[in-house]
Design a protein around this motif. Structure first.
Motif, PDB file in Angstrom:
ATOM      1  N   ARG A   1       2.894  -0.348 -10.458  1.00 12.87           N
ATOM      2  CA  ARG A   1       2.219  -1.494 -10.118  1.00 12.87           C
ATOM      3  C   ARG A   1       2.170  -2.424 -10.746  1.00 12.87           C
ATOM      4  O   ARG A   1       2.368  -3.961 -10.685  1.00 12.87           O
TER       5      ARG A   1
ATOM      6  N   SER B   1       0.145   7.608  -3.195  1.00 12.47           N
ATOM      7  CA  SER B   1      -0.640   5.529  -2.581  1.00 12.47           C
ATOM      8  C   SER B   1      -1.678   6.064  -3.074  1.00 12.47           C
ATOM      9  O   SER B   1      -2.768   6.328  -3.662  1.00 12.47           O
ATOM     10  N   GLU B   2      -2.201   4.582  -2.320  1.00 14.39           N
ATOM     11  CA  GLU B   2      -3.507   4.037  -2.846  1.00 14.39           C
ATOM     12  C   GLU B   2      -4.111   4.742  -1.949  1.00 14.39           C
ATOM     13  O   GLU B   2      -5.310   5.554  -2.599  1.00 14.39           O
ATOM     14  N   GLU B   3      -4.538   5.398  -1.217  1.00 14.31           N
ATOM     15  CA  GLU B   3      -4.756   6.711  -0.091  1.00 14.31           C
ATOM     16  C   GLU B   3      -5.207   7.988  -0.853  1.00 14.31           C
ATOM     17  O   GLU B   3      -5.968   8.378  -0.820  1.00 14.31           O
TER      18      GLU B   3
ATOM     19  N   GLN C   1       0.635  -1.664  -0.316  1.00 17.44           N
ATOM     20  CA  GLN C   1      -0.149  -0.290  -0.056  1.00 17.44           C
ATOM     21  C   GLN C   1       0.549   0.920   0.129  1.00 17.44           C
ATOM     22  O   GLN C   1      -0.152   2.098   0.174  1.00 17.44           O
TER      23      GLN C   1
ATOM     24  N   GLN D   1      -2.429   9.376 -12.148  1.00 14.54           N
ATOM     25  CA  GLN D   1      -3.152   7.054 -11.517  1.00 14.54           C
ATOM     26  C   GLN D   1      -2.871   6.399 -12.864  1.00 14.54           C
ATOM     27  O   GLN D   1      -2.446   4.982 -12.711  1.00 14.54           O
TER      28      GLN D   1
ATOM     29  N   ILE E   1      -4.919   8.345  -4.447  1.00 18.17           N
ATOM     30  CA  ILE E   1      -5.322   7.786  -5.473  1.00 18.17           C
ATOM     31  C   ILE E   1      -6.543   7.497  -5.414  1.00 18.17           C
ATOM     32  O   ILE E   1      -7.793   8.810  -6.144  1.00 18.17           O
ATOM     33  N   LEU E   2      -7.406   7.494  -4.172  1.00 20.31           N
ATOM     34  CA  LEU E   2      -8.923   7.091  -3.877  1.00 20.31           C
ATOM     35  C   LEU E   2      -8.955   7.967  -3.591  1.00 20.31           C
ATOM     36  O   LEU E   2     -10.457   8.051  -4.017  1.00 20.31           O
TER      37      LEU E   2
ATOM     38  N   LEU F   1      -7.573  -0.961  -8.039  1.00 25.30           N
ATOM     39  CA  LEU F   1      -6.464  -1.062  -7.271  1.00 25.30           C
ATOM     40  C   LEU F   1      -6.921  -2.853  -6.527  1.00 25.30           C
ATOM     41  O   LEU F   1      -5.622  -2.749  -6.292  1.00 25.30           O
TER      42      LEU F   1
END
Length: 147
Positions: free
Chosen positions: A40, A16-18, A8, A33, A20-21, A123
């Motif tokens: 990844r 980070s994933e957070e 993560q 993105q 991106i979200l 994700l």
């Protein structure tokens, strides 16, 4: 070894994933993105290729075992390893197709409807080519008609 899909942390210089979200829908599949998913996918591709190489080496190094029970156990382990690598080979093909979709500008968009697949779904499954709704319709058709 931890799988790339479970990591993560943000890649060097990336999001980070957070993060991106947290981006607004208007930023869907922007450069940041796309770079995140490309990184990844490339890491997953390297991991799958490395696993394939390890399997080849492992199969070459198999010692001769005179005991039939031990030999059967080794053969069963090899069969399991080969089935796993076959699944990974199929995943590798999907990963490479996803990387091609990033280059062509098609990544993140449903093949069936043209709608966004969604960041959360990507994700969870970076090789997804269908939105959740389209995937559910496809699975229902397969269940009903055996397509």
């Amino acid at each position: 070894m931890e799988s790339v899909l479970t990591q993560q942390a943000a890649p060097a210089g990336g999001l980070s994933e957070e993060e991106i979200l947290a981006m607004p829908e208007s930023d869907y599949m922007n450069e940041a993105q796309l770079a995140f998913f490309k990184s990844r996918l490339q890491a997953l591709e390297r991991e799958l290729l490395q696993n394939a190489g390890q399997t080849t080496e492992h199969l070459r190094e198999t010692p001769f075992v005179p005991d039939p029970a031990d030999r059967a156990t080794i053969e069963e382990e090899h069969a399991l390893e080969l089935r796993t690598r076959d699944r990974e080979r199929k995943l590798l093909k999907k990963v490479q197709q996803a990387l091609e979709h990033i280059e062509s500008g098609e990544y993140g968009w449903c093949e069936e409807t043209g709608e966004p697949i969604g960041v959360a779904r990507l994700l969870a499954r970076p090789t997804a080519t269908l939105s959740l709704e389209a995937q559910q319709r496809r699975e229902l058709r397969q269940k009903l008609y055996g397509d």
